[in-house]
Motif scaffolding. Sequence first.
Motif, PDB file in Angstrom:
ATOM      1  N   LYS A 185     -20.781  48.781 -58.930  1.00 15.48           N
ATOM      2  CA  LYS A 185     -21.743  48.113 -58.043  1.00 15.48           C
ATOM      3  C   LYS A 185     -21.618  48.600 -56.595  1.00 15.48           C
ATOM      4  N   ASN A 186     -20.802  49.630 -56.387  1.00 14.74           N
ATOM      5  CA  ASN A 186     -20.566  50.156 -55.030  1.00 14.74           C
ATOM      6  C   ASN A 186     -20.132  49.040 -54.074  1.00 14.74           C
ATOM      7  N   CYS A 187     -19.305  48.143 -54.588  1.00 16.97           N
ATOM      8  CA  CYS A 187     -18.833  46.986 -53.815  1.00 16.97           C
ATOM      9  C   CYS A 187     -17.581  47.407 -53.030  1.00 16.97           C
ATOM     10  N   LYS A 188     -17.657  47.357 -51.712  1.00 17.78           N
ATOM     11  CA  LYS A 188     -16.587  47.926 -50.893  1.00 17.78           C
ATOM     12  C   LYS A 188     -15.723  46.904 -50.167  1.00 17.78           C
ATOM     13  N   ILE A 189     -16.086  45.632 -50.247  1.00 19.28           N
ATOM     14  CA  ILE A 189     -15.280  44.626 -49.565  1.00 19.28           C
ATOM     15  C   ILE A 189     -15.154  43.382 -50.436  1.00 19.28           C
ATOM     16  N   GLN A 190     -13.941  42.847 -50.473  1.00 18.14           N
ATOM     17  CA  GLN A 190     -13.714  41.558 -51.130  1.00 18.14           C
ATOM     18  C   GLN A 190     -13.294  40.554 -50.070  1.00 18.14           C
ATOM     19  N   MET A 191     -13.834  39.347 -50.184  1.00 20.66           N
ATOM     20  CA  MET A 191     -13.516  38.272 -49.243  1.00 20.66           C
ATOM     21  C   MET A 191     -12.967  37.074 -50.015  1.00 20.66           C
ATOM     22  N   GLY A 192     -12.329  36.166 -49.301  1.00 20.97           N
ATOM     23  CA  GLY A 192     -11.773  34.965 -49.938  1.00 20.97           C
ATOM     24  C   GLY A 192     -10.966  34.173 -48.943  1.00 20.97           C
ATOM     25  N   GLY A 193     -10.339  33.109 -49.421  1.00 18.36           N
ATOM     26  CA  GLY A 193      -9.465  32.317 -48.570  1.00 18.36           C
ATOM     27  C   GLY A 193      -8.194  33.071 -48.252  1.00 18.36           C
ATOM     28  N   SER A 194      -7.485  32.631 -47.212  1.00 21.26           N
ATOM     29  CA  SER A 194      -6.289  33.363 -46.783  1.00 21.26           C
ATOM     30  C   SER A 194      -5.212  33.410 -47.862  1.00 21.26           C
ATOM     31  N   ASP A 195      -5.216  32.447 -48.788  1.00 16.35           N
ATOM     32  CA  ASP A 195      -4.231  32.470 -49.870  1.00 16.35           C
ATOM     33  C   ASP A 195      -4.530  33.573 -50.886  1.00 16.35           C
ATOM     34  N   GLN A 196      -5.701  34.213 -50.768  1.00 13.98           N
ATOM     35  CA  GLN A 196      -6.091  35.276 -51.697  1.00 13.98           C
ATOM     36  C   GLN A 196      -5.753  36.679 -51.181  1.00 13.98           C
ATOM     37  N   TRP A 197      -5.188  36.781 -49.999  1.00  7.83           N
ATOM     38  CA  TRP A 197      -4.950  38.084 -49.388  1.00  7.83           C
ATOM     39  C   TRP A 197      -4.163  39.021 -50.311  1.00  7.83           C
ATOM     40  N   GLY A 198      -3.106  38.507 -50.910  1.00 11.50           N
ATOM     41  CA  GLY A 198      -2.285  39.344 -51.780  1.00 11.50           C
ATOM     42  C   GLY A 198      -3.058  39.897 -52.960  1.00 11.50           C
ATOM     43  N   ASN A 199      -3.843  39.049 -53.606  1.00 11.78           N
ATOM     44  CA  ASN A 199      -4.650  39.505 -54.739  1.00 11.78           C
ATOM     45  C   ASN A 199      -5.708  40.516 -54.309  1.00 11.78           C
ATOM     46  N   ILE A 200      -6.308  40.273 -53.135  1.00 13.29           N
ATOM     47  CA  ILE A 200      -7.373  41.158 -52.665  1.00 13.29           C
ATOM     48  C   ILE A 200      -6.845  42.551 -52.354  1.00 13.29           C
ATOM     49  N   VAL A 201      -5.712  42.615 -51.645  1.00 11.44           N
ATOM     50  CA  VAL A 201      -5.200  43.942 -51.280  1.00 11.44           C
ATOM     51  C   VAL A 201      -4.642  44.684 -52.489  1.00 11.44           C
ATOM     52  N   ASN A 214     -11.928  54.043 -50.777  1.00 12.09           N
ATOM     53  CA  ASN A 214     -11.540  53.292 -49.585  1.00 12.09           C
ATOM     54  C   ASN A 214     -12.264  51.952 -49.614  1.00 12.09           C
ATOM     55  N   ALA A 215     -11.527  50.877 -49.868  1.00 12.18           N
ATOM     56  CA  ALA A 215     -12.119  49.540 -49.943  1.00 12.18           C
ATOM     57  C   ALA A 215     -11.492  48.652 -48.880  1.00 12.18           C
ATOM     58  N   PHE A 216     -12.131  47.496 -48.636  1.00 15.54           N
ATOM     59  CA  PHE A 216     -11.749  46.664 -47.493  1.00 15.54           C
ATOM     60  C   PHE A 216     -11.562  45.209 -47.905  1.00 15.54           C
ATOM     61  N   ALA A 217     -10.940  44.448 -47.022  1.00 17.62           N
ATOM     62  CA  ALA A 217     -10.609  43.055 -47.323  1.00 17.62           C
ATOM     63  C   ALA A 217     -10.774  42.188 -46.082  1.00 17.62           C
ATOM     64  N   MET A 218     -11.168  40.948 -46.314  1.00 20.57           N
ATOM     65  CA  MET A 218     -11.287  39.985 -45.221  1.00 20.57           C
ATOM     66  C   MET A 218     -11.049  38.587 -45.794  1.00 20.57           C
ATOM     67  N   THR A 219     -10.287  37.781 -45.089  1.00 21.67           N
ATOM     68  CA  THR A 219     -10.053  36.411 -45.553  1.00 21.67           C
ATOM     69  C   THR A 219     -10.395  35.406 -44.461  1.00 21.67           C
ATOM     70  N   THR A 220     -10.717  34.214 -44.925  1.00 22.63           N
ATOM     71  CA  THR A 220     -11.047  33.117 -44.010  1.00 22.63           C
ATOM     72  C   THR A 220      -9.896  32.126 -43.942  1.00 22.63           C
ATOM     73  N   LYS A 221      -9.886  31.349 -42.883  1.00 22.66           N
ATOM     74  CA  LYS A 221      -8.848  30.337 -42.710  1.00 22.66           C
ATOM     75  C   LYS A 221      -9.001  29.229 -43.745  1.00 22.66           C
ATOM     76  N   LEU A 222      -7.874  28.697 -44.174  1.00 18.57           N
ATOM     77  CA  LEU A 222      -7.912  27.516 -45.024  1.00 18.57           C
ATOM     78  C   LEU A 222      -8.182  26.308 -44.136  1.00 18.57           C
ATOM     79  N   ILE A 223      -9.155  25.501 -44.513  1.00 14.86           N
ATOM     80  CA  ILE A 223      -9.598  24.394 -43.665  1.00 14.86           C
ATOM     81  C   ILE A 223      -8.658  23.195 -43.811  1.00 14.86           C
TER      82      ILE A 223
END
Length: 429
Positions: A185-201, A214-223
């Motif tokens: 799907k030519n998907c180049k970035i995965q996002m998720g909660g900060s607890d997902q950082w390890g799985n994403i990278v 070359n893929a990328f990652a971004m996480t959001t703060k846990l509320i």
Amino acid sequence: MKNFVEELRWRGMVHDVMPGTEEQLNKEVTAGYIGFDPTADSLHIGHLVQIMTLVHFQRCGHKPVALVGGATGMVGDPSGKSAERNLLSEDVLRHNVDCVRKQLEKFLDFTGGASGAEMVNNYDWFKEFRFLDFIRDVGKHITVNYMMAKDSVKKRLEGENGLSFTEFTYQLVQGYDFLWLYDNKNCKIQMGGSDQWGNIVTGTELIRRKSDGNAFAMTTKLITKADGTKFGKSEGGNVWLDPAKTSPYKFYQYWLNVSDEDAKNFIRIFTLKERQEIEALIAEHDQAPQERKLQKALAQDITIRVHSEAEYTKAIQASNVLFGNSTTEDLQGLDEGMLLSLFEGVPQTSISRTDYDATATVTDLLSVATGSLVFPSKGEARKMIQAGGVSINKVKLTDPNQKASFDLLQNKYLIAQKGKKNYYLITVQ
């Protein structure tokens, strides 16, 4: 194209961004995904941060991909968990996936185009993937040392319950999701909660090693809430997006009752209001916090988007019944579901229609006929009615000897009220 990372940054949502992510998003329309675990047949407001992340991603001109984890839901992610959860059957997961899909379609535009949202289910590519093929084609690219270094793994290994092999392999399974979406799907970035950082990278590493990509990652703060309690919970548990699990009235009330500090945070995260409007609302709120204008704006925006404007109007109407100067007409305007939701948890009793018709006075109704639900004795009932402190269906009683004859709500209910806050539901069957 709007700067997606900057948009989330001023809203206070960004936790981690892999180097190069912002440059990639500013360079071209990019497909990015977030996974949703279908462990229930409804999402709850704890999922709203990730839903809103995808909404902003699309509004900034990019292509959101919502991955519903029909396969990973069979495994269970150890991130943020202290114990292994129960695994669900294939039939239950399939039902949950269908329900989650319908809820996500309320938020994202799936009509196509370069930035049209897409939904995928990782069961589709895992169902024919044999175990030996998986450990050969995926497992050999990620070392055990790399997997053991993840915080989610280390915390569970140090805990009382340990970590099963099933959960240990989760990051490989999620990493392969990213690889599959990158390749197909030519998907180049995965996002998720900060607890997902390890799985994403782990996914970005797998893409680098196996596809030389070359893929990328971004996480959001846990509320978290200002008082330290868990966001997304109420006295009754999770606040669900499904109206059958959490009524639109209760959903509206959750947001209406957040603290001033939380409202200033939540209105940035959970609404699509622009920065200037939000800052003006906060300034207006600070001038007269007792009017709760910020909470009302937040509750209105999110209730309409999750449910509908009609359900929001009903929630306002229901709120007025409990807390405003409502009338019999206001009560009669509530449908049965809203009526029962509104008075869920109040003292209740049933009376046969024959006994109701035979009850002589309101004093008898509110004491003897209803099993002392409202008053333990006729004397107490008579005294408070004479003092003007009792009403039925929002009609104030003044005569203790008044005939017990009222138009039933939905042809079966009476709402008795004693004082300002004590309600009682009487069902006439």
